[in-house]
Write a protein that holds these residues in place. Structure first.
Motif, PDB file in Angstrom:
ATOM      1  N   PRO A 275       0.842  -1.201   0.000  1.00  0.00           N
ATOM      2  CA  PRO A 275       0.000   0.000   0.000  1.00  0.00           C
ATOM      3  C   PRO A 275       0.875   1.249   0.000  1.00  0.00           C
ATOM      4  O   PRO A 275       1.913   1.296   0.669  1.00  0.00           O
ATOM      5  CB  PRO A 275      -0.791  -0.127   1.308  1.00  0.00           C
ATOM      6  N   THR A 276       0.496   2.252  -0.770  1.00  0.00           N
ATOM      7  CA  THR A 276       1.296   3.473  -0.855  1.00  0.00           C
ATOM      8  C   THR A 276       0.473   4.658  -0.374  1.00  0.00           C
ATOM      9  O   THR A 276      -0.703   4.800  -0.749  1.00  0.00           O
ATOM     10  CB  THR A 276       1.764   3.723  -2.297  1.00  0.00           C
ATOM     11  N   PRO A 277       1.063   5.521   0.447  1.00  0.00           N
ATOM     12  CA  PRO A 277       0.340   6.695   0.920  1.00  0.00           C
ATOM     13  C   PRO A 277       0.192   7.728  -0.195  1.00  0.00           C
ATOM     14  O   PRO A 277       0.873   7.664  -1.221  1.00  0.00           O
ATOM     15  CB  PRO A 277       1.249   7.222   2.040  1.00  0.00           C
ATOM     16  N   GLY A 286       4.193   0.576  -5.504  1.00  0.00           N
ATOM     17  CA  GLY A 286       4.095  -0.495  -4.522  1.00  0.00           C
ATOM     18  C   GLY A 286       4.619  -1.830  -4.983  1.00  0.00           C
ATOM     19  O   GLY A 286       4.826  -2.722  -4.160  1.00  0.00           O
ATOM     20  N   VAL A 287       4.874  -2.006  -6.289  1.00  0.00           N
ATOM     21  CA  VAL A 287       5.321  -3.306  -6.788  1.00  0.00           C
ATOM     22  C   VAL A 287       6.839  -3.293  -6.963  1.00  0.00           C
ATOM     23  O   VAL A 287       7.488  -2.256  -6.889  1.00  0.00           O
ATOM     24  CB  VAL A 287       4.639  -3.676  -8.130  1.00  0.00           C
ATOM     25  N   PHE A 288       7.413  -4.473  -7.202  1.00  0.00           N
ATOM     26  CA  PHE A 288       8.826  -4.559  -7.526  1.00  0.00           C
ATOM     27  C   PHE A 288       9.103  -3.831  -8.843  1.00  0.00           C
ATOM     28  O   PHE A 288       8.343  -3.950  -9.808  1.00  0.00           O
ATOM     29  CB  PHE A 288       9.261  -6.018  -7.701  1.00  0.00           C
ATOM     30  N   ALA A 289      10.194  -3.093  -8.878  1.00  0.00           N
ATOM     31  CA  ALA A 289      10.581  -2.428 -10.123  1.00  0.00           C
ATOM     32  C   ALA A 289      10.903  -3.473 -11.183  1.00  0.00           C
ATOM     33  O   ALA A 289      11.653  -4.417 -10.918  1.00  0.00           O
ATOM     34  CB  ALA A 289      11.790  -1.532  -9.880  1.00  0.00           C
ATOM     35  N   PRO A 290      10.363  -3.345 -12.383  1.00  0.00           N
ATOM     36  CA  PRO A 290      10.740  -4.278 -13.459  1.00  0.00           C
ATOM     37  C   PRO A 290      12.196  -4.044 -13.847  1.00  0.00           C
ATOM     38  O   PRO A 290      12.673  -2.904 -13.851  1.00  0.00           O
ATOM     39  CB  PRO A 290       9.782  -3.901 -14.595  1.00  0.00           C
ATOM     40  N   LEU A 349      10.320   6.758 -12.567  1.00  0.00           N
ATOM     41  CA  LEU A 349      10.066   5.863 -11.445  1.00  0.00           C
ATOM     42  C   LEU A 349      10.920   6.301 -10.262  1.00  0.00           C
ATOM     43  O   LEU A 349      12.120   6.559 -10.423  1.00  0.00           O
ATOM     44  CB  LEU A 349      10.416   4.413 -11.800  1.00  0.00           C
ATOM     45  N   LEU A 350      10.324   6.370  -9.083  1.00  0.00           N
ATOM     46  CA  LEU A 350      11.068   6.584  -7.846  1.00  0.00           C
ATOM     47  C   LEU A 350      11.125   5.241  -7.134  1.00  0.00           C
ATOM     48  O   LEU A 350      10.088   4.709  -6.720  1.00  0.00           O
ATOM     49  CB  LEU A 350      10.381   7.639  -6.972  1.00  0.00           C
ATOM     50  N   ILE A 351      12.329   4.683  -7.025  1.00  0.00           N
ATOM     51  CA  ILE A 351      12.501   3.312  -6.545  1.00  0.00           C
ATOM     52  C   ILE A 351      13.175   3.330  -5.181  1.00  0.00           C
ATOM     53  O   ILE A 351      14.217   3.961  -4.987  1.00  0.00           O
ATOM     54  CB  ILE A 351      13.346   2.489  -7.543  1.00  0.00           C
ATOM     55  N   ARG A 352      12.584   2.634  -4.226  1.00  0.00           N
ATOM     56  CA  ARG A 352      13.146   2.533  -2.886  1.00  0.00           C
ATOM     57  C   ARG A 352      14.359   1.617  -2.893  1.00  0.00           C
ATOM     58  O   ARG A 352      14.549   0.832  -3.835  1.00  0.00           O
ATOM     59  CB  ARG A 352      12.093   1.976  -1.910  1.00  0.00           C
ATOM     60  N   PRO A 353      15.192   1.655  -1.847  1.00  0.00           N
ATOM     61  CA  PRO A 353      16.369   0.775  -1.806  1.00  0.00           C
ATOM     62  C   PRO A 353      16.034  -0.715  -1.831  1.00  0.00           C
ATOM     63  O   PRO A 353      16.878  -1.527  -2.183  1.00  0.00           O
ATOM     64  CB  PRO A 353      17.048   1.167  -0.491  1.00  0.00           C
ATOM     65  N   ASP A 354      14.796  -1.091  -1.449  1.00  0.00           N
ATOM     66  CA  ASP A 354      14.408  -2.500  -1.496  1.00  0.00           C
ATOM     67  C   ASP A 354      13.778  -2.873  -2.832  1.00  0.00           C
ATOM     68  O   ASP A 354      13.177  -3.941  -2.970  1.00  0.00           O
ATOM     69  CB  ASP A 354      13.461  -2.845  -0.343  1.00  0.00           C
ATOM     70  N   ALA A 355      13.926  -1.976  -3.831  1.00  0.00           N
ATOM     71  CA  ALA A 355      13.504  -2.220  -5.218  1.00  0.00           C
ATOM     72  C   ALA A 355      11.999  -2.141  -5.428  1.00  0.00           C
ATOM     73  O   ALA A 355      11.508  -2.480  -6.504  1.00  0.00           O
ATOM     74  CB  ALA A 355      14.041  -3.549  -5.761  1.00  0.00           C
ATOM     75  N   HIS A 356      11.239  -1.683  -4.445  1.00  0.00           N
ATOM     76  CA  HIS A 356       9.819  -1.412  -4.657  1.00  0.00           C
ATOM     77  C   HIS A 356       9.643   0.031  -5.121  1.00  0.00           C
ATOM     78  O   HIS A 356      10.375   0.935  -4.704  1.00  0.00           O
ATOM     79  CB  HIS A 356       9.022  -1.654  -3.368  1.00  0.00           C
ATOM     80  N   ILE A 357       8.671   0.237  -5.992  1.00  0.00           N
ATOM     81  CA  ILE A 357       8.444   1.557  -6.566  1.00  0.00           C
ATOM     82  C   ILE A 357       7.610   2.395  -5.608  1.00  0.00           C
ATOM     83  O   ILE A 357       6.489   2.018  -5.230  1.00  0.00           O
ATOM     84  CB  ILE A 357       7.746   1.436  -7.938  1.00  0.00           C
ATOM     85  N   ALA A 358       8.155   3.544  -5.206  1.00  0.00           N
ATOM     86  CA  ALA A 358       7.463   4.438  -4.290  1.00  0.00           C
ATOM     87  C   ALA A 358       6.534   5.401  -5.015  1.00  0.00           C
ATOM     88  O   ALA A 358       5.553   5.885  -4.426  1.00  0.00           O
ATOM     89  CB  ALA A 358       8.489   5.236  -3.475  1.00  0.00           C
ATOM     90  N   ARG A 375       7.884  15.627  -5.362  1.00  0.00           N
ATOM     91  CA  ARG A 375       8.385  16.183  -4.101  1.00  0.00           C
ATOM     92  C   ARG A 375       7.623  15.611  -2.904  1.00  0.00           C
ATOM     93  O   ARG A 375       8.204  15.333  -1.853  1.00  0.00           O
ATOM     94  CB  ARG A 375       8.292  17.710  -4.136  1.00  0.00           C
ATOM     95  N   GLU A 376       6.330  15.389  -3.074  1.00  0.00           N
ATOM     96  CA  GLU A 376       5.539  14.793  -1.994  1.00  0.00           C
ATOM     97  C   GLU A 376       6.002  13.366  -1.694  1.00  0.00           C
ATOM     98  O   GLU A 376       6.151  12.970  -0.539  1.00  0.00           O
ATOM     99  CB  GLU A 376       4.057  14.798  -2.389  1.00  0.00           C
ATOM    100  N   ALA A 377       6.252  12.597  -2.752  1.00  0.00           N
ATOM    101  CA  ALA A 377       6.709  11.220  -2.564  1.00  0.00           C
ATOM    102  C   ALA A 377       8.100  11.176  -1.939  1.00  0.00           C
ATOM    103  O   ALA A 377       8.378  10.347  -1.061  1.00  0.00           O
ATOM    104  CB  ALA A 377       6.706  10.481  -3.898  1.00  0.00           C
ATOM    105  N   LEU A 378       8.985  12.062  -2.377  1.00  0.00           N
ATOM    106  CA  LEU A 378      10.329  12.109  -1.800  1.00  0.00           C
ATOM    107  C   LEU A 378      10.275  12.425  -0.307  1.00  0.00           C
ATOM    108  O   LEU A 378      10.987  11.810   0.493  1.00  0.00           O
ATOM    109  CB  LEU A 378      11.166  13.156  -2.533  1.00  0.00           C
ATOM    110  N   SER A 379       9.430  13.369   0.083  1.00  0.00           N
ATOM    111  CA  SER A 379       9.295  13.712   1.503  1.00  0.00           C
ATOM    112  C   SER A 379       8.683  12.572   2.298  1.00  0.00           C
ATOM    113  O   SER A 379       9.095  12.285   3.420  1.00  0.00           O
ATOM    114  CB  SER A 379       8.433  14.973   1.657  1.00  0.00           C
ATOM    115  N   THR A 380       7.703  11.911   1.693  1.00  0.00           N
ATOM    116  CA  THR A 380       6.996  10.825   2.392  1.00  0.00           C
ATOM    117  C   THR A 380       7.941   9.675   2.723  1.00  0.00           C
ATOM    118  O   THR A 380       7.894   9.116   3.824  1.00  0.00           O
ATOM    119  CB  THR A 380       5.830  10.315   1.533  1.00  0.00           C
ATOM    120  N   TRP A 381       8.814   9.319   1.766  1.00  0.00           N
ATOM    121  CA  TRP A 381       9.634   8.125   1.937  1.00  0.00           C
ATOM    122  C   TRP A 381      11.058   8.420   2.418  1.00  0.00           C
ATOM    123  O   TRP A 381      11.653   7.598   3.110  1.00  0.00           O
ATOM    124  CB  TRP A 381       9.695   7.346   0.633  1.00  0.00           C
TER     125      TRP A 381
END
Length: 385
Positions: A275-277, A286-290, A349-358, A375-381
């Protein structure tokens, strides 16, 4: 470890070692101490679930010269005949044999329902293994020597909480699945999910509530794993005609590519969508980056290679300088890459270190809207700029 306690600032662990008792104090304690986790018990975290009556025995053994390993991996056992390689189901359980032509060392596996309670601290013996093979298969199998003997039961358990204050759990300490193999993926993905969030917190960059997402996301993932492993229980435990029909029908389904891929992703844990805020409802969030094939000024690469530094990645797939500029204030913690790919799934794509897309921006979304959302996503994560 003889005890733990926590306060608002840290966790204190009491330890008894060769030189006597001492204490360790740290900002967080992660219990990766297995199914009988002391950390979980001392933290007061419940571990409800089901224990199945199956007893599993696994062994790596060397066979005497009297037992012949045939060219197809079957065994020719004196006084019994041929034992087929692979799995053999009988009215008394399941027997498994893995061998290579000409080898004298083989893997043996039995599953049978038992009411006997075994002490896990008492090792399994060769006689116990041979008795189990005889009950399940009806054969007395001579064994010359062993290199591994293991006995275990299947459990379906999940901890009530993955985090309690400054104490967290991962791996078998937080979930047990009633099927083999999948716990390896689940435990590694627990660790990858938790590690970058702990690092952000310890470096003072974690936004409020980031560590709590570990519980939310990984508990959801374990529930998916529990779903298919419990389904495996239903598939393997039945011995009547209806159960045989279910297994046969399921096997037929897996000869088609689409259900095979779906089940493969489910077992691997790669079908999950966290789930993504916020309001970003792009199908990729929310899914793995292809692992796209990327063309850059330095040559060809893939998404997986960009993740090697274990840092967040903003991947610009449409050469949108406005998005790169919007991420400028996070350059100390987010790597920005520009690349081209065939049939791009999004402009960025903004990808988290665990390879899930934020976060993902739809193709050709207006610049101002996309930059604000980024900018909202960057601040959130990843915390404030």
């Amino acid at each position: 470890m003889t005890g733990i306690r926590q306060d608002d600032a840290a966790v204190t662990v009491d330890v008894r070692g060769p030189d006597g008792p001492y204490q360790v104090r740290a900002r967080y304690l992660v219990g990766c101490d297995g199914a009988r986790s002391r950390v979980r018990d001392w933290a007061g975290i419940g571990f409800p679930g089901t224990v199945y009556p199956e007893v599993n025995r696994l062994a790596q053994v060397t066979l005497p010269a009297a037992v012949t390993v045939l060219g197809n991996g079957d065994l020719d056992v004196p006084g019994f005949g041929v034992v087929r390689a692979g799995f053999t189901r009988t009215d008394h359980g399941l027997f498994g044999l893995g061998s290579a032509p000409g080898a004298t060392s083989v893997s043996l596996y039995t599953i049978e329902d038992e009411t006997t309670e075994y002490d896990d601290d008492v090792p399994m013996t060769v006689t116990e293994l041979q008795d189990s093979v005889h009950r399940v298969l009806g054969a007395h199998l001579p064994i010359a020597a062993t290199t591994r003997l293991s006995r275990f039961t299947f459990k379906a358990r999940q901890a009530d909480h993955y985090r309690k204050g400054r104490i967290l759990l991962a791996g078998d300490a937080v979930h047990l699945f009633p099927a083999t193999g999948v716990a390896l993926n689940a435990g590694m993905l627990d660790a990858v999910n938790l590690a970058w969030k702990l690092a952000a917190d310890l470096h003072g960059r974690a936004p409020r509530g980031l560590l709590d997402t570990y519980h939310t996301e990984r508990r959801l993932a374990a529930a998916r794993t529990m779903l298919h492993t419990r389904a495996q229980v239903a598939l393997r435990r039945g011995h009547d005609a209806a159960a045989e029909a279910l297994r046969e029908m399921f096997t037929e389904l897996l000869t088609d590519e689409q259900p095979l891929r779906r089940m493969g992703a489910l077992v691997a844990g790669s079908d999950l969508r966290y789930p993504t805020p916020g309001t970003n409802d792009h199908p990729l969030t929310g899914v793995f980056a292809p692992d796209l094939t990327l063309h850059t000024d330095e040559g060809m690469t893939g998404v997986a290679r960009l993740m090697h530094p274990a840092r967040p990645v903003l991947l610009d797939l449409a050469d949108r300088p406005g998005l790169r500029e919007a991420a400028h204030d996070w350059k100390d913690r987010v790597d920005v890459h520009t690349a081209r790919t065939a049939d791009r799934p999004a402009d960025a794509l903004l990808i988290r270190p665990d390879a899930h897309i934020a976060w993902a921006v739809p193709i050709d979304e207006p610049a101002a809207t996309a930059a604000t959302a980024l900018r909202e996503a960057l601040s959130t994560w990843f915390g404030p700029s």
